[in-house]
Design a protein around this motif. Sequence first.
Motif, PDB file in Angstrom:
ATOM      1  N   PRO A   1       0.806  -1.357   0.118  1.00 57.82           N
ATOM      2  CA  PRO A   1       0.127   0.100   0.037  1.00 57.82           C
ATOM      3  C   PRO A   1       0.990   1.165   0.352  1.00 57.82           C
ATOM      4  CG  PRO A   1      -0.452  -1.599   1.984  1.00 57.82           C
ATOM      5  CD  PRO A   1       0.385  -1.993   1.249  1.00 57.82           C
ATOM      6  N   VAL A   2       0.334   2.244  -0.924  1.00 58.57           N
ATOM      7  CA  VAL A   2       0.861   3.355  -0.258  1.00 58.57           C
ATOM      8  C   VAL A   2       0.348   5.070   0.501  1.00 58.57           C
ATOM      9  CG1 VAL A   2       1.932   5.700  -1.957  1.00 58.57           C
ATOM     10  CG2 VAL A   2       1.268   3.514  -3.274  1.00 58.57           C
ATOM     11  N   PRO A   3       1.320   5.323   1.019  1.00 59.79           N
ATOM     12  CA  PRO A   3       0.791   6.748   2.247  1.00 59.79           C
ATOM     13  C   PRO A   3       0.453   7.347   1.683  1.00 59.79           C
ATOM     14  CG  PRO A   3       3.152   5.917   2.347  1.00 59.79           C
ATOM     15  CD  PRO A   3       2.509   4.558   1.182  1.00 59.79           C
ATOM     16  N   LEU A   4      -0.999   8.224   1.532  1.00 57.52           N
ATOM     17  CA  LEU A   4      -1.602   9.465   1.220  1.00 57.52           C
ATOM     18  C   LEU A   4      -1.317  10.557   1.792  1.00 57.52           C
ATOM     19  CD1 LEU A   4      -3.832   7.671  -0.923  1.00 57.52           C
ATOM     20  CD2 LEU A   4      -1.770   7.638  -1.736  1.00 57.52           C
ATOM     21  N   ALA A   5      -2.424  10.506   3.236  1.00 58.43           N
ATOM     22  CA  ALA A   5      -2.191  11.688   4.190  1.00 58.43           C
ATOM     23  C   ALA A   5      -2.342  10.912   5.713  1.00 58.43           C
ATOM     24  CB  ALA A   5      -3.488  12.238   3.524  1.00 58.43           C
ATOM     25  N   TRP A   6      -2.652  11.521   6.483  1.00 58.59           N
ATOM     26  CA  TRP A   6      -2.794  11.494   7.758  1.00 58.59           C
ATOM     27  C   TRP A   6      -3.848  12.627   8.347  1.00 58.59           C
ATOM     28  CZ3 TRP A   6      -1.136  14.808  11.583  1.00 58.59           C
ATOM     29  CH2 TRP A   6      -0.003  15.594  12.050  1.00 58.59           C
ATOM     30  N   SER A   7      -4.737  12.444   9.678  1.00 61.66           N
ATOM     31  CA  SER A   7      -4.905  13.554   9.743  1.00 61.66           C
ATOM     32  C   SER A   7      -5.608  12.934  11.958  1.00 61.66           C
ATOM     33  CB  SER A   7      -6.824  13.555   9.253  1.00 61.66           C
ATOM     34  OG  SER A   7      -7.446  12.128   9.377  1.00 61.66           O
ATOM     35  N   ALA A   8      -5.653  14.077  12.281  1.00 66.24           N
ATOM     36  CA  ALA A   8      -5.739  13.444  13.919  1.00 66.24           C
ATOM     37  C   ALA A   8      -7.203  12.879  14.502  1.00 66.24           C
ATOM     38  CB  ALA A   8      -5.722  15.653  14.528  1.00 66.24           C
ATOM     39  N   ALA A   9      -8.441  13.059  13.519  1.00 62.12           N
ATOM     40  CA  ALA A   9      -9.570  11.898  13.655  1.00 62.12           C
ATOM     41  C   ALA A   9     -10.037  11.303  11.801  1.00 62.12           C
ATOM     42  CB  ALA A   9     -10.553  13.193  14.241  1.00 62.12           C
ATOM     43  N   PRO A  10     -11.187  11.024  11.655  1.00 65.88           N
ATOM     44  CA  PRO A  10     -11.518  10.924  11.070  1.00 65.88           C
ATOM     45  C   PRO A  10     -12.374  11.599  10.141  1.00 65.88           C
ATOM     46  CG  PRO A  10     -11.911   8.498  12.128  1.00 65.88           C
ATOM     47  CD  PRO A  10     -11.148   9.863  13.010  1.00 65.88           C
ATOM     48  N   GLY A  11     -12.881  12.617   9.528  1.00 62.22           N
ATOM     49  CA  GLY A  11     -13.530  13.630   8.816  1.00 62.22           C
ATOM     50  C   GLY A  11     -11.845  14.887   9.201  1.00 62.22           C
ATOM     51  N   ALA A  12     -11.502  15.181  10.121  1.00 55.08           N
ATOM     52  CA  ALA A  12     -10.413  15.956  10.689  1.00 55.08           C
ATOM     53  C   ALA A  12      -9.749  15.976   8.882  1.00 55.08           C
ATOM     54  CB  ALA A  12      -9.614  16.227  11.887  1.00 55.08           C
ATOM     55  N   ALA A  13      -8.961  17.758   9.157  1.00 60.83           N
ATOM     56  CA  ALA A  13      -8.745  17.981   7.734  1.00 60.83           C
ATOM     57  C   ALA A  13      -6.783  17.091   7.703  1.00 60.83           C
ATOM     58  CB  ALA A  13      -7.547  20.003   7.876  1.00 60.83           C
TER      59      ALA A  13
END
Length: 103
Positions: free
Chosen positions: A23-35
């Motif tokens: 798998p390829v890491p794309l993005a991260w956020s502090a919580a589901p639906g967060a920026a």
Amino acid sequence: MPEPGLALCDAGKRDFPFDEGLPVPLAWSAAPGAAEQPLLDAHVTALNDQHLFLRLAPDAEGPALGDVVRFGLSHPCTAFDKWRRIPEFRADGTIVAVHDTRF
């Protein structure tokens, strides 16, 4: 995050097809639906049955314990033999449709 630069994610061979690449890491956020923030200088090094090993650059901004990481599939075809129905999500994590696979 057992050591600096290594995150263990709650997904593995049962979740991701891996016959043609990890798998390829794309993005991260502090919580589901967060920026979301782009996940730069990160790569998956291994999968086991239920965990994914994510290597992060030592000085890069990235996820912390409990954050959400979004991955892309390197080759989705073998997802269809594992998952007969695939959910489609909005960026906030809400399921907007469920697609039957016919592969």
